[in-house]
Write a protein that holds these residues in place. Structure first.
Motif, mmCIF file in Angstrom:
data_model
loop_
_atom_site.group_PDB
_atom_site.id
_atom_site.type_symbol
_atom_site.label_atom_id
_atom_site.label_comp_id
_atom_site.label_asym_id
_atom_site.label_seq_id
_atom_site.Cartn_x
_atom_site.Cartn_y
_atom_site.Cartn_z
ATOM 1 N N TYR A 17 33.762 42.370 36.697
ATOM 2 C CA TYR A 17 32.608 41.938 35.912
ATOM 3 C C TYR A 17 32.655 40.426 35.695
ATOM 4 O O TYR A 17 31.659 39.730 35.899
ATOM 5 N N ARG A 19 34.054 38.184 37.433
ATOM 6 C CA ARG A 19 33.805 37.478 38.707
ATOM 7 C C ARG A 19 32.363 37.677 39.183
ATOM 8 O O ARG A 19 31.998 37.212 40.258
ATOM 9 N N GLN A 20 31.570 38.400 38.394
ATOM 10 C CA GLN A 20 30.173 38.692 38.692
ATOM 11 C C GLN A 20 30.011 39.517 39.966
ATOM 12 O O GLN A 20 28.986 39.446 40.637
ATOM 13 N N GLU A 21 30.997 40.338 40.250
ATOM 14 C CA GLU A 21 30.919 41.265 41.380
ATOM 15 C C GLU A 21 30.178 42.539 40.993
ATOM 16 O O GLU A 21 29.624 43.224 41.853
ATOM 17 N N THR A 23 27.670 44.159 37.532
ATOM 18 C CA THR A 23 27.000 43.858 36.267
ATOM 19 C C THR A 23 27.660 44.675 35.155
ATOM 20 O O THR A 23 28.429 45.613 35.417
ATOM 21 N N TYR A 24 27.314 44.343 33.930
ATOM 22 C CA TYR A 24 27.835 45.124 32.806
ATOM 23 C C TYR A 24 27.375 46.579 32.930
ATOM 24 O O TYR A 24 28.164 47.511 32.729
#
Length: 188
Positions: A17, A19-21, A23-24
């Motif tokens: 999350y 690392r923005q790989e 989404t929440y």
């Protein structure tokens, strides 16, 4: 861990999350799908919540006193709605922003929804609550404890760290309270 995961998997998903790989919402979805695959029931999830989580010392007294003083209260949290329902069923919060989970008549998970108001979304929730309640942001207070509270703490008129779990939370706070949530009362 009881429903198929372990701490390593939890940390791995949190890092993905960050690392923005993912989404929440995808993170919550991965977790809850794992519980569904394990056939976790409401009773079992409730048992885990009650065995591992407790209200912080002084929580009931602090929120009851604040409410009696005329403060308007809300919850903005990445926890499950079931946690609040189990640990604080008679809560005085006007608005509750949490992850939600639904169960069928047999107690199995029937659906879920990730809150859009965790991590950076907490600041959006505070702004929306303040607007609906007609309260200027400068008059808002936010109490947080971890890195997912940093953005909302920067927005709140008064940011209080309660038992901060990371040095950045302490640094972001206007005040720090430890031990008992009733320590808030002398600040407000």
């Amino acid at each position: 861990a009881r429903f198929g995961g372990d701490e390593t998997l939890n940390v791995s998903r949190f890092q993905a999350y960050l690392r923005q790989e993912i989404t929440y919402a995808e993170w919550v979805d991965l977790d809850v799908r794992q519980w569904v695959a394990a056939a976790a029931t409401r009773a079992q999830i409730s048992e885990v919540i009650c065995a591992h989580l407790r209200l912080v010392p002084g929580a009931r007294e602090a929120v009851d006193t604040l409410r009696a003083r005329g403060y308007r209260l809300a919850v903005i949290s990445g926890t499950l709605d079931l946690t609040l329902e189990l640990l604080f069923p008679e809560h005085p919060f006007e608005e509750v922003f949490t992850n939600r989970i639904w169960f069928d008549d047999g107690g199995l998970i029937a659906g879920w929804e990730a809150t859009p108001y965790d991590m950076e979304g907490k600041a959006h929730a505070l702004a929306a609550i303040a607007e609906r309640m007609g309260v200027p942001l400068a008059a808002t207070v936010f109490v947080g404890d971890n890195v997912n509270d940093l953005q909302v703490m920067a927005l709140a008129g008064l940011a209080i760290a309660f038992e901060p779990k990371h040095p950045s939370v302490t640094a972001a706070a206007h005040r720090v309270v430890t031990g008992d949530l009733r320590g808030l009362l002398s600040l407000l």
